[in-house]
Design a protein around this motif. Structure first.
Motif, short mmCIF file in Angstrom:
data_model
loop_
_atom_site.label_atom_id
_atom_site.label_comp_id
_atom_site.label_asym_id
_atom_site.label_seq_id
_atom_site.Cartn_x
_atom_site.Cartn_y
_atom_site.Cartn_z
N ILE A 181 0.78 -1.19 -0.09
CA ILE A 181 0.01 0.02 0.16
C ILE A 181 0.82 1.23 -0.18
N GLN A 182 1.89 1.15 0.86
CA GLN A 182 2.71 2.64 1.04
C GLN A 182 3.67 2.84 -0.26
N ILE A 189 -11.56 -0.42 6.42
CA ILE A 189 -10.43 0.51 6.44
C ILE A 189 -9.78 0.47 4.90
N PHE A 190 -9.55 1.63 4.28
CA PHE A 190 -8.78 1.52 3.04
C PHE A 190 -8.14 2.94 2.78
N HIS A 191 -7.63 3.23 1.58
CA HIS A 191 -6.69 4.41 1.34
C HIS A 191 -7.13 5.03 0.13
N GLN A 192 -7.12 6.35 0.16
CA GLN A 192 -7.49 7.15 -1.06
C GLN A 192 -6.29 7.97 -1.36
N ILE A 193 -6.26 8.41 -2.57
CA ILE A 193 -5.61 9.90 -3.03
C ILE A 193 -6.49 10.66 -3.73
N GLU A 194 -6.83 11.79 -3.36
CA GLU A 194 -7.77 12.66 -4.05
C GLU A 194 -6.93 13.88 -4.25
N LEU A 195 -7.18 14.42 -5.60
CA LEU A 195 -6.69 15.38 -6.03
C LEU A 195 -7.67 16.71 -6.18
N LEU A 196 -6.86 17.96 -6.22
CA LEU A 196 -7.75 19.21 -6.26
C LEU A 196 -7.09 20.14 -7.18
N ALA A 221 -3.32 -1.29 -5.92
CA ALA A 221 -2.19 -2.02 -5.36
C ALA A 221 -2.60 -3.43 -5.70
N MET A 222 -3.65 -3.86 -5.71
CA MET A 222 -4.19 -5.21 -6.04
C MET A 222 -3.96 -5.49 -7.60
N VAL A 223 -4.24 -4.44 -8.28
CA VAL A 223 -4.06 -4.49 -9.85
C VAL A 223 -2.52 -4.78 -9.98
N LEU A 224 -1.74 -3.63 -9.44
CA LEU A 224 -0.27 -3.69 -9.89
C LEU A 224 0.36 -5.05 -9.27
N HIS A 225 0.07 -5.54 -8.22
CA HIS A 225 0.74 -6.75 -7.68
C HIS A 225 -0.07 -7.94 -7.77
N LYS A 226 -1.16 -7.76 -8.50
CA LYS A 226 -2.12 -9.04 -8.75
C LYS A 226 -2.44 -9.68 -7.62
N ILE A 227 -2.98 -9.19 -6.52
CA ILE A 227 -3.52 -9.53 -5.13
C ILE A 227 -4.79 -9.81 -5.36
N ASP A 228 -5.38 -10.95 -5.05
CA ASP A 228 -6.72 -11.67 -5.34
C ASP A 228 -7.73 -11.12 -4.02
N ASP A 229 -7.11 -10.66 -3.10
CA ASP A 229 -7.95 -10.70 -1.88
C ASP A 229 -7.43 -9.20 -1.18
N ILE A 230 -8.41 -8.37 -0.87
CA ILE A 230 -7.90 -7.13 -0.16
C ILE A 230 -7.62 -7.38 1.13
N ARG A 231 -8.24 -8.38 1.82
CA ARG A 231 -7.80 -8.69 3.11
C ARG A 231 -6.05 -8.83 3.63
N ARG A 232 -5.76 -9.53 2.36
CA ARG A 232 -4.34 -9.83 2.39
C ARG A 232 -3.18 -8.70 2.73
N LEU A 233 -3.90 -7.53 2.37
CA LEU A 233 -3.20 -6.15 2.71
C LEU A 233 -3.18 -5.76 4.12
#
Length: 334
Positions: A118-119, A215-222, A311-323
């Motif tokens: 994620i980081q 719990i999840f993460h965002q990047i917002e742009l303005l 992150a799941m797309v870039l690293h081919k992770i199948d389940d968000i819980r693994r993060l």
């Protein structure tokens, strides 16, 4: 006079021989410096010998002076050579004492730390945005209703305020459901034009499954300034996605968000199917009014992408819980 000349010459010769032997016996830099002062200092042996030159005739003084200069130069050379030899000896001894035999088997296994996926994804996304001229801005995760909803043109009867969607605290505050609250705080303290990227952790009362987490993460742009259009928004999103995921088809689907008008969802074609990345739109005039901006003078666009999904797309992770499980077997892959 001849006796004085012979005496001084003999003293200089004796000094040269004694100094040569003494310099060769020195073992430390401190001893070498002490010897230099003893022979060549202002009150040293050489100065004392030359102090007797006043008894010589004018013809004899140059003879003794020439001998004295030769003795001095020779002694200085010997001191410098000995200094180098001592320094090399000190270095050699230290290397011998500190030598590590890399062929010996290790006693313990030390694992090198890894950056969490994620980081690393946040860093990768921010690198792109900073390159596009955006500044990173952050804010508190525990927010007030005003910054999380009211200032973002989200009325009290909006479904997003429902207890089933938002995590409220006992003191009336809440865990922010979006990093859009950072945009309000930043605009309150800064005048346009501005361009900011707001990364961070957000919270919503979602049931946990393979694609959802409370719990999840965002990047917002303005971006706010005079004359910005939806075309500027589309161009920024397109450039960002191409840098992040490569050359892949992008589509904008009409949508609704209370703080942007018009609004759209952003999808990318990934592995043969459309993948939703986030939402975007032109900043609603009511949001500008809440921070003291004149919507007749400035316009702006905003968008927010989910970091975890990227992150799941870039690293081919199948389940968000693994993060979020802190399983070292999983984390050591990155």
């Amino acid at each position: 006079m001849a006796t004085d000349l012979e005496s001084l010459t003999a003293q200089l010769q004796s000094l040269s021989e004694l100094a040569t032997k003494s310099v060769g016996d020195v073992q430390t830099p401190e001893e070498l410096e002490q010897l230099r002062v003893e022979y060549l200092g202002k009150k040293g042996t050489l100065s004392q010998i030359l102090g007797a030159m006043g008894k010589l005739s004018a013809e004899e003084r140059p003879q003794v002076g020439a001998i004295a200069n030769q003795v001095k130069q020779t002694l200085q050379t010997q001191l410098e050579e000995r200094k180098i030899t001592i320094q090399q000896s000190v270095i050699a001894k230290r290397l011998d004492a500190e030598t590590l035999d890399v062929t010996m088997p290790g006693i313990l296994n030390f694992y090198q730390g890894r950056q969490h996926p994620i980081q690393s994804t946040i860093d990768r996304m921010l690198d792109i945005l900073v390159g596009l001229g955006f500044t990173v801005a952050q804010g508190p995760e525990i927010e007030t209703d005003y910054y999380n909803f009211e200032a973002l043109n989200t009325p009290a009867d909006h479904p997003a305020r429902d207890m089933a969607d938002t995590l409220y605290l006992s003191d009336g505050k809440l865990l922010r459901s979006q990093t859009s609250s950072v945009q309000i705080r930043y605009m309150e303290e800064n005048e346009p034009p501005l361009r900011i990227a707001c990364p961070g952790r957000v919270y919503r009362k979602d049931d946990i499954d393979a694609t959802h987490s409370p719990i999840f993460h965002q990047i917002e742009l303005l971006a706010v300034e005079e004359g910005l259009t939806f075309g500027d928004l589309k161009g920024t999103v397109k450039t960002f996605v191409e840098e992040l995921l490569g050359d892949c088809p992008i589509r904008f689907r009409p949508s609704y968000f209370p703080f942007t008008e018009p609004s759209a969802e952003v999808d990318v074609m990934w592995n043969g199917r459309w993948l939703e990345l986030g939402g975007c739109g032109m900043v609603d005039p009511n949001v500008f009014k809440s921070v003291g901006y004149d919507p007749e003078l400035v316009t702006g666009f905003a968008w927010g992408f989910g970091v975890d999904r990227v992150a799941m797309v870039l690293h081919k992770i199948d389940d968000i819980r693994r993060l979020f499980t802190s399983d070292l077997r999983f984390l050591r892959q990155f």
